[in-house]
Design an enzyme around this catalytic site. Structure first.
Site, PDB file in Angstrom:
ATOM      1  N   HIS A  61       0.812  -1.221   0.000  1.00 66.76           N
ATOM      2  CA  HIS A  61       0.000   0.000   0.000  1.00 66.76           C
ATOM      3  C   HIS A  61       0.844   1.269   0.000  1.00 66.76           C
ATOM      4  CE1 HIS A  61       0.397  -0.159   4.528  1.00 66.76           C
ATOM      5  NE2 HIS A  61       0.475   1.151   4.356  1.00 66.76           N
ATOM      6  N   SER A  76       4.773   2.233   8.002  1.00 62.13           N
ATOM      7  CA  SER A  76       4.411   1.113   7.140  1.00 62.13           C
ATOM      8  C   SER A  76       5.600   0.678   6.296  1.00 62.13           C
ATOM      9  CB  SER A  76       3.247   1.509   6.227  1.00 62.13           C
ATOM     10  OG  SER A  76       2.085   1.736   6.968  1.00 62.13           O
ATOM     11  N   ASP A 130       0.135  -7.608   1.437  1.00 61.30           N
ATOM     12  CA  ASP A 130       0.560  -6.216   1.596  1.00 61.30           C
ATOM     13  C   ASP A 130       2.083  -6.089   1.584  1.00 61.30           C
ATOM     14  OD1 ASP A 130       0.240  -3.496   1.780  1.00 61.30           O
ATOM     15  OD2 ASP A 130      -0.020  -3.468   3.949  1.00 61.30           O
TER      16      ASP A 130
END
Length: 364
Positions: A101, A209, A131
């Site tokens: 993402h 992230s 992911d």
């Protein structure tokens, strides 16, 4: 007479002043207060944390992305900032692992190293189902990749972990915590859940992230991927993709650009299976068996349609003894294996159970 009397009185006053201390010598200044003691030596846990951060810092990168936009008036194409995230060096060839993402809608990605260099990166592969994504950078004297645990080493709830990333653009931030829980799941791409996640209370915020989750020895144990927070900031509940999953997915992304999980060689349909599960049937309904395949030779029978009705065939209800309640369970169990491994499949047909051994094949 008066002069001598005045002199005598003055002398008496001087003597009295001297005796009472009124004209005593100016006292010596008080010595300065003693300085506080030197700070105590670092505790062993602090020394270890500092050593882990110093050893891992250079292997962690900041990622900024941009996306192409078209001016609606001039029709000219330009770029605009999209977002930022974190990543880390996977190998000596310059492959960088991050979250999918982070680069999902990016047309361009730039990787910043701890030494200040900014390097253009190109996308090598993406796997939205976990992911995960892989970028590649090129340059001289790239940082060393992060070490990883030996295969088979597992995490324990309560184990210390450290997260390094760039939350809110604050580069190379360290947070610490513990493993709060294992085998968590979150909604993933296309509605399919991401399973087997590590839950940690090490503070993870937007920008973390793709950064690494490390154990107390500085080894990679996960990739920080998401937080649970009504406010959008850290609430002490973060999630990371475990390194065992990363080690399965990343080599395929580097080699082929995509991840294909191993397969039993059987065909399933998510919508049909969900409808069957809602009617109270547990398991994964087999809809296709390739002719001549090992499954066909083992006698696995698919469901079939007769006179407009679906007639069930075999239903997968367990893999190596682990129950399968639905298709997601089956896919998650198979995804943890590698092509070439043999698994014991428990099948149900007409209320009778039987077991067959199937070898996992390369997925498509």
């Amino acid at each position: 007479m008066r002069a001598s009397l005045a002199g005598a009185l003055l002398a008496l006053l001087l003597v009295a002043a001297f005796l009472t201390g009124r004209f005593a010598a100016t006292p010596e200044p008080a010595p300065p207060a003693a300085l506080p003691p030197e700070p105590a030596s670092l505790e062993p846990e602090e020394s270890r944390t500092i050593a882990v951060f110093r050893a891992a810092r250079d292997s962690v990168v900041a990622i900024t992305t941009r996306t192409r936009v078209v001016d609606p008036f001039t029709r000219r194409t330009g770029e605009t900032p999209l977002g930022s995230g974190s990543g880390f060096l996977w190998d000596a060839a310059g492959h960088v692992v991050t979250n999918d993402h982070v680069i999902q809608r990016a047309s361009r990605a730039v990787v910043q190293l701890a030494d200040g260099r900014s390097l253009e990166a190109r996308v090598i592969g993406r796997d939205p189902t976990h992911d995960l994504a892989v970028l590649r950078i090129e340059g001289q004297d790239l940082p060393a990749p992060l070490p990883r645990p030996e295969a088979g080493e597992g995490l324990e709830v309560g184990q210390s972990v450290l997260a390094i990333g760039n939350p809110f653009g604050l580069d190379w931030t360290l947070t610490t915590g513990i493993v709060s829980a294992l085998d968590r799941e979150l909604p993933g791409d296309g509605g399919r859940a991401i399973r087997g996640l590590i839950q940690t209370d090490a503070a993870i915020n937007p920008g973390n992230s793709g950064g690494p989750l490390l154990d107390a020895r500085g080894r990679l144990v996960g990739v920080n991927t998401a937080i649970f927070s009504p406010s959008g900031a850290s609430a002490g509940i973060g999630f990371a993709v475990p390194v065992a999953t990363v080690a399965r997915v990343v080599p395929q992304l580097i080699e082929t650009g995509r991840y294909s999980p191993p397969s039993l060689g059987l065909g399933f349909d998510a919508r049909i299976n969900a409808a069957v599960n809602r009617q109270g049937l547990s398991g994964a309904l087999v809809l296709e068996v390739a002719p001549g395949s090992q499954a066909a030779r083992a006698g696995v029978e698919p469901a079939r349609v007769a006179r407009g009705r679906l007639l069930p065939g075999d239903v997968v209800v367990a893999i190596d003894g682990t129950p399968v309640e639905n298709l997601d369970d089956l896919l998650a169990l198979v995804d943890r294996r590698r092509a070439g491994e043999a698994v014991t499949v428990t099948l149900s047909r007409g209320g009778r159970l039987r077991e067959v051994e199937l070898e996992l094949i390369e997925g498509r």
